[in-house]
Design an enzyme around this catalytic site. Structure first.
Site, short mmCIF file in Angstrom:
data_model
loop_
_atom_site.label_atom_id
_atom_site.label_comp_id
_atom_site.label_asym_id
_atom_site.label_seq_id
_atom_site.Cartn_x
_atom_site.Cartn_y
_atom_site.Cartn_z
N HIS A 124 0.91 -1.12 -0.07
CA HIS A 124 0.02 -0.02 -0.03
C HIS A 124 0.98 1.33 0.07
CE1 HIS A 124 -3.27 -2.72 1.18
NE2 HIS A 124 -3.96 -1.81 0.67
N LYS B 282 -0.81 4.91 4.56
CA LYS B 282 -1.59 3.94 5.23
C LYS B 282 -0.73 3.57 6.60
CE LYS B 282 -3.88 -0.37 4.75
NZ LYS B 282 -5.34 0.17 4.91
#
Length: 254
Positions: free
Chosen positions: A143, A147
């Site tokens: 990600h 995040k």
């Protein structure tokens, strides 16, 4: 018309959901938003807290952070309306609270709103028991660098689905370090954070003579928004307390 209050309306996903609701979901209307940033340009009023909302609605949609959970549940109990949770990073205590709350309100929760991921998740229920005896299982999730939770909620969803599908007892590991031989019953979830990766999930079944990989790559945040808006359509008329998921929305059971 399904009237939605969107918690997290000023964030990246809030922006995508607002745009798609306006352009691709003629039966859905975002009637209000909830966000700390009340100055964002949206075609609806934005409130700082759920309890400030005085707008009539059908569904409360959350795409924010786990720490908003309790205030959203209390608001849904008060208004007796369905709650859709699309956030991740919930603690074990949070999950217990969600479980208990679903006895009082219609409560939808999914770690990933993408149709593709939910298909992969159901596929793993069938594939993992067949392959486990002769294959080692590892997961990799990637990600963007903003995040905050790791592993991702989706990676945990996939890992727990694999565990639940197996007769054998397995244990989850989160990354590897040091010197140790891999044990057969290990399922390791590996995390990558960098750049602007929207969301990649890879399940690896590694055998002695072959490797099977099941991959899902999100190339646009639209996939999560579409799933969330479909969930709003599905949940709008739900009055019975209980737990709901994307399996219900997509009628997946294979």
């Amino acid at each position: 018309m399904v009237k939605v209050i969107l918690n997290g309306c000023s964030g990246k996903m809030g922006s995508v959901i607002s745009n798609l609701a306006e352009t691709k979901f003629p039966n859905v209307e975002i009637v209000a938003g909830i966000d700390n940033n009340t100055k964002a340009q949206r075609p609806y009023p934005i409130f700082a807290k759920p309890e400030d909302c005085n707008v009539s609605y059908d569904v409360l949609l959350d795409f924010s952070r786990a720490d908003a959970l309790k205030s959203l549940v209390e608001f849904s109990k008060k208004t007796k309306k369905p709650l859709i949770l699309c956030s991740t990073g919930y603690t074990a205590e949070d999950l217990k609270f969600i479980e208990e709350s679903s006895k009082e309100i219609p409560l939808f929760r999914s770690a990933n709103m993408s149709i593709g991921i939910n298909l992969v998740n159901n596929l793993l229920k069938k594939v993992a028991p067949v392959l486990y005896e002769n294959f080692d299982i590892e997961l990799v999730e990637r990600h963007h660098n903003q995040k905050v939770d790791a592993p991702s909620g989706t990676a945990l969803l996939l890992a727990h689905t694999i565990q639940d599908s197996l007769k054998e007892e397995t244990k989850l590991l989160y990354g590897r370090e040091g010197i140790a031989k891999r044990e057969k019953n290990e399922i390791c979830v590996n995390t990558v954070r960098g750049g602007g990766i929207i969301g990649d999930h890879e399940v690896i079944f590694a055998g002695d003579g072959e490797v099977i990989e099941i991959n899902h790559k999100a190339i646009s945040r639209d996939v999560f928004a579409i799933g969330a808006l479909k969930a709003c359509e599905y949940m709008a008329d739900k009055t019975k307390a209980g737990k709901y998921s994307m399996d219900d929305v997509l009628q997946l059971n294979f």
